[in-house]
Design a protein around this motif. Structure first.
Motif, mmCIF file in Angstrom:
data_model
loop_
_atom_site.group_PDB
_atom_site.id
_atom_site.type_symbol
_atom_site.label_atom_id
_atom_site.label_comp_id
_atom_site.label_asym_id
_atom_site.label_seq_id
_atom_site.Cartn_x
_atom_site.Cartn_y
_atom_site.Cartn_z
ATOM 1 N N PHE A 1 13.938 8.233 65.346
ATOM 2 C CA PHE A 1 13.625 9.490 66.006
ATOM 3 C C PHE A 1 14.279 10.638 65.253
ATOM 4 O O PHE A 1 15.441 10.553 64.856
ATOM 5 C CB PHE A 1 14.106 9.456 67.458
ATOM 6 C CG PHE A 1 13.305 8.521 68.298
ATOM 7 C CD1 PHE A 1 12.180 8.968 68.963
ATOM 8 C CD2 PHE A 1 13.647 7.184 68.397
ATOM 9 C CE1 PHE A 1 11.417 8.107 69.724
ATOM 10 C CE2 PHE A 1 12.900 6.316 69.153
ATOM 11 C CZ PHE A 1 11.783 6.771 69.822
ATOM 12 N N CYS A 2 13.544 11.717 65.068
ATOM 13 C CA CYS A 2 14.015 12.867 64.316
ATOM 14 C C CYS A 2 13.855 14.130 65.160
ATOM 15 O O CYS A 2 12.873 14.292 65.868
ATOM 16 C CB CYS A 2 13.227 13.016 63.020
ATOM 17 S SG CYS A 2 13.290 11.541 61.975
ATOM 18 N N ASP A 3 14.828 15.020 65.057
ATOM 19 C CA ASP A 3 14.820 16.290 65.772
ATOM 20 C C ASP A 3 14.373 17.379 64.816
ATOM 21 O O ASP A 3 14.938 17.552 63.748
ATOM 22 C CB ASP A 3 16.227 16.579 66.294
ATOM 23 C CG ASP A 3 16.298 17.800 67.170
ATOM 24 O OD1 ASP A 3 15.256 18.406 67.460
ATOM 25 O OD2 ASP A 3 17.419 18.158 67.580
ATOM 26 N N THR B 1 8.840 19.657 68.132
ATOM 27 C CA THR B 1 10.254 19.662 68.473
ATOM 28 C C THR B 1 10.921 18.370 68.021
ATOM 29 O O THR B 1 12.071 18.370 67.633
ATOM 30 C CB THR B 1 10.458 19.838 69.985
ATOM 31 O OG1 THR B 1 9.790 18.781 70.681
ATOM 32 C CG2 THR B 1 9.931 21.177 70.445
ATOM 33 N N ASP B 2 10.199 17.270 68.093
ATOM 34 C CA ASP B 2 10.715 15.972 67.702
ATOM 35 C C ASP B 2 9.587 15.149 67.098
ATOM 36 O O ASP B 2 8.421 15.408 67.363
ATOM 37 C CB ASP B 2 11.272 15.221 68.917
ATOM 38 C CG ASP B 2 12.362 15.999 69.616
ATOM 39 O OD1 ASP B 2 13.485 16.009 69.083
ATOM 40 O OD2 ASP B 2 12.082 16.597 70.666
ATOM 41 N N PHE B 3 9.964 14.166 66.303
ATOM 42 C CA PHE B 3 8.965 13.233 65.807
ATOM 43 C C PHE B 3 9.605 11.876 65.607
ATOM 44 O O PHE B 3 10.820 11.737 65.570
ATOM 45 C CB PHE B 3 8.273 13.739 64.529
ATOM 46 C CG PHE B 3 9.177 13.935 63.346
ATOM 47 C CD1 PHE B 3 9.357 12.925 62.416
ATOM 48 C CD2 PHE B 3 9.830 15.138 63.145
ATOM 49 C CE1 PHE B 3 10.175 13.109 61.316
ATOM 50 C CE2 PHE B 3 10.648 15.337 62.049
ATOM 51 C CZ PHE B 3 10.826 14.322 61.130
#
Length: 81
Positions: A12-14, A24-26
């Motif tokens: 998960f990346c911010d 916002t996230d991916f």
């Protein structure tokens, strides 16, 4: 997602603190088992956070690590560098 963790690894990346105006996230998913990947996302789409609207899926971008090298080696019979 843990249910599928043996077959699908997720990161998960911010993005909102960076120039993430559209996201916002991916999440980055690594797998060689597309059926498990598909089933994982089907279950996510049926989950409460998704159906209530806490999250949405905007885009799915698929890719392969160094796919050009595999193509060159497998199809063009070029040596891998």
């Amino acid at each position: 997602m843990q249910k599928y963790s043996p077959q699908v690894q997720t990161r998960f990346c911010d993005a909102e603190a960076l120039p993430g105006k559209d996201y916002t996230d991916f999440v980055i998913c690594d797998t060689e088992d597309l059926k498990s990947y598909h089933y994982m996302w089907e279950e996510i789409r049926d989950s409460a956070p998704y159906t209530i609207g806490y999250m949405k899926i905007k885009d799915v971008i698929m890719g392969m690590d160094y796919a050009f090298r595999a193509f060159e080696a497998d199809v063009l019979n070029m040596e891998r560098s």
